[in-house]
Design a protein around this motif. Sequence first.
Motif, short mmCIF file in Angstrom:
data_model
loop_
_atom_site.label_atom_id
_atom_site.label_comp_id
_atom_site.label_asym_id
_atom_site.label_seq_id
_atom_site.Cartn_x
_atom_site.Cartn_y
_atom_site.Cartn_z
N ARG A 11 0.88 -1.17 0.00
CA ARG A 11 0.00 0.00 0.00
C ARG A 11 0.92 1.22 0.00
N ILE A 12 0.79 2.04 -1.03
CA ILE A 12 1.73 3.13 -1.22
C ILE A 12 0.99 4.47 -1.23
N ASN A 13 1.29 5.31 -0.27
CA ASN A 13 0.70 6.64 -0.22
C ASN A 13 1.62 7.59 -1.00
N THR A 16 2.56 11.07 0.74
CA THR A 16 3.57 11.08 1.81
C THR A 16 4.79 10.22 1.49
N CYS A 17 4.73 9.49 0.37
CA CYS A 17 5.80 8.56 -0.03
C CYS A 17 5.94 7.38 0.93
N GLU A 18 4.90 7.10 1.71
CA GLU A 18 4.97 5.98 2.66
C GLU A 18 4.65 4.66 1.94
N ILE A 19 5.50 3.66 2.15
CA ILE A 19 5.28 2.35 1.52
C ILE A 19 5.06 1.32 2.63
N LYS A 20 3.87 0.72 2.62
CA LYS A 20 3.58 -0.28 3.65
C LYS A 20 3.51 -1.65 3.01
N ARG A 21 4.14 -2.63 3.66
CA ARG A 21 4.01 -4.03 3.21
C ARG A 21 3.06 -4.73 4.14
N MET A 22 2.29 -5.62 3.60
CA MET A 22 1.41 -6.40 4.48
C MET A 22 1.20 -7.77 3.84
N PRO A 23 0.91 -8.77 4.66
CA PRO A 23 0.63 -10.08 4.08
C PRO A 23 -0.65 -10.01 3.24
N THR A 24 -0.68 -10.73 2.15
CA THR A 24 -1.89 -10.78 1.32
C THR A 24 -3.06 -11.29 2.16
N ASP A 25 -4.19 -10.63 2.04
CA ASP A 25 -5.40 -11.05 2.77
C ASP A 25 -6.00 -12.25 2.01
N GLU A 26 -5.64 -13.45 2.48
CA GLU A 26 -6.04 -14.66 1.77
C GLU A 26 -7.56 -14.82 1.69
N LYS A 27 -8.23 -14.42 2.77
CA LYS A 27 -9.69 -14.57 2.80
C LYS A 27 -10.34 -13.69 1.73
N LEU A 28 -9.82 -12.47 1.62
CA LEU A 28 -10.36 -11.53 0.63
C LEU A 28 -10.13 -12.08 -0.79
N MET A 110 -0.53 -7.71 -5.00
CA MET A 110 -1.35 -6.51 -5.23
C MET A 110 -0.59 -5.26 -4.79
N ILE A 111 -0.84 -4.15 -5.49
CA ILE A 111 -0.33 -2.85 -5.05
C ILE A 111 -1.51 -1.87 -5.06
N ILE A 112 -1.67 -1.14 -3.96
CA ILE A 112 -2.70 -0.08 -3.91
C ILE A 112 -1.98 1.26 -3.76
N PHE A 113 -2.24 2.16 -4.71
CA PHE A 113 -1.67 3.51 -4.63
C PHE A 113 -2.77 4.46 -4.16
N THR A 114 -2.44 5.31 -3.20
CA THR A 114 -3.38 6.37 -2.79
C THR A 114 -2.68 7.71 -2.93
N ILE A 125 10.69 -1.83 -8.06
CA ILE A 125 10.60 -3.04 -7.23
C ILE A 125 11.66 -4.03 -7.71
N ASP A 126 12.55 -4.41 -6.80
CA ASP A 126 13.51 -5.47 -7.11
C ASP A 126 13.44 -6.44 -5.93
N ASN A 127 12.59 -7.46 -6.05
CA ASN A 127 12.28 -8.35 -4.92
C ASN A 127 11.89 -7.52 -3.69
N ASP A 128 12.69 -7.58 -2.62
CA ASP A 128 12.29 -6.90 -1.38
C ASP A 128 12.53 -5.39 -1.40
N THR A 129 13.29 -4.90 -2.36
CA THR A 129 13.54 -3.46 -2.43
C THR A 129 12.39 -2.78 -3.16
N VAL A 130 11.70 -1.90 -2.46
CA VAL A 130 10.58 -1.18 -3.06
C VAL A 130 10.80 0.31 -2.79
#
Length: 639
Positions: A11-13, A16-28, A110-114, A125-130
């Motif tokens: 999730r990328i704001n 503010t240039c904030e980049i958040k990583r989160m586990p994929t919501d499997e249920k969703l 997934m990537i969400i930009f706000t 994006i280069d693997n873990d580098t975002v």
Amino acid sequence: MDNGLAGMALRINLTTCEIKRMPTDEKLFRHWHGGRGLVAKILYDEVPRNADPLGPENIFILSTGIMSGCYIPAGSKVEFGSVSPLTNGHGDSNMGGHIGPMLKFAGYDMIIFTGISPKPVYLYIDNDTVELRDASKYWGMGSLDCERQLKKDLGEDFEIATIGPAGENGVLFSCITHDFGRQAGRTGQGTVMGSKKLKAIAVRGNHSIRVHDLSSLKKQVTAIILRTKKHPNMEPWQKYGTAFFIKWSNDNAVLPVHNFQTTYYEDVDKIDGDQLVEQCLITHKACFGCWMNCGKYTKAVIPGKPVVHLEGPEYETGALCGSNLGMKDINHVAYINWMLDNLGMDSMSSGGVIAFAMECFERGLITEKDLEGHTLKWGSVDDVEHFLDMVAHRRGIGDWFADGSKRAAKKIGHGSEKFAMQVKGQEMSGYDGRWAPGMLLSYMTADIGAHHNRSWTITVDLAEGRESVEGRAKIVVYLQHIRPLFDTWCICRLFWGEVDVTLEEIVESLNNITGWGVTVDEVLRTSEMIWNLTRCHYVERNRDNGRAFDYPPARSWEDKIPSGPGKGKGVTKEQVEQMLDEYYAARGWDKNGNPTREILEDLGLSFAADNLDKIGYLGEPIPGGIPPIRGEKYKPKAF
Ligand code: SF4
């Protein structure tokens, strides 16, 4: 994860240039199946109904599908989504190539930009580098030029998606380009990217995707490969791509000619698939995991102009920028295709907008004075080149057309709305539906505006009689549940649909990948749920009865086809109304085209029923209970 998922989301704001990583919501993912389904739910939940599609409150999503990047044929797609600036409703569009699978290999589903970035940036994006990186150097570059430059700067093994000047300048039908010719063209996803000052996305990754039952998947896919290799459809698709369809459409009176004035093109032999292969083809091209290689890498050679290289034109561009503009040389069609790719404009909407402008010019509604001293005549590639420059840079009258034909017609007036060939603001695909009523209904009811890929009925129209409209609604509804599933799973329908792979086989692959154990009925129901949600979203944003938005322009029933095998044919206004009545009944919506509480609750969408109720657009209860087609599915041979 042994379920086809990469495991992480971003999730990328951009503000503010904030980049958040989160586990994929499997249920969703399980509930909405990723891709188009997930995009629909997130847009519905997160974008305020009064948000400006080009403002900071709109969000921009990339969603891979549960099947993309896996050990299956043509698992090549990625879905983009945001509220569309062109239709003001749910918007999505997908592309093939390699970037979708690469995103999964980098570890992201997934990537969400706000928000909106204060300056031009690109996502690295280069693997873990975002990282969000400065894109001032690339801003202003053509889409193809920018992709070439980014590959030079970052490395050939990065997969890159870009926008061009049109997206930067807010042309409402701007596209996203990747792999030097693959586009997410529809609904102005490139415009939203531009409004966020996001010039490009560059991805490299080398993780693997784990699936539920690899040995069953291998066995099943190998059998499909061996069988489809010998399928008679494989050879023409490999040789011509979709371009061979131009002649077919002309023979069957569905080819758009001169802004959908007629369906018969005398010069069809000059722009069809044979000419493409003979004059322009350099080599064949394919997306990730596909050997149908429908992509044609070509060149356009026109005396006095630079030789240009591109992918295409495929059918839609060939029809909408060929016969629809009166072009008489395949090199001219290819050159227009290249211009649009580099400017970053959807070649389908662009073909519709240019043709509309050409007809306005023919009728004297716009003049040389409006066009900076140029003409805009059928068949003139030079006129198109100048006009596109005006549109892409919103110069002069180009500013009106940059908003699409529906809005331009409002400014031009003089009854021009009648021949602005769009529904819900999105220009029609490359088929005239006047003597293919199911196709017309498909355009009318598609949730993203007139687009063939939600439901394509022409072979059914041919088989079941082109004069009658009865029963066509059920077919459209059924196809509207099947076809969007490909965009949900992010696999290519062209491969899976054209060589007789069955829906049962695709669902078996899905289960081998995910372990979900779903049935065909269940996936169709999921698709129906997605369709109803995007309808609610449209009605909630546009605050009128759904029926008000479902009409095609009046040319569709007022003008009969004037020439060729379809001469004198066409639907009546009464038939258009009849098809809408039957369609709403088949969906379990009311006569106004609004979903009812019964159908929404049945699909698990009671929250959407509550929202429609609050604004006064919940459908009237259905007398006699829910009548949708689920229990009596129409099964056309092809999808
Ligand atoms: Fe790509 Fe064409 Fe293959 Fe589909 S059929 S995956 S569009 S090459």
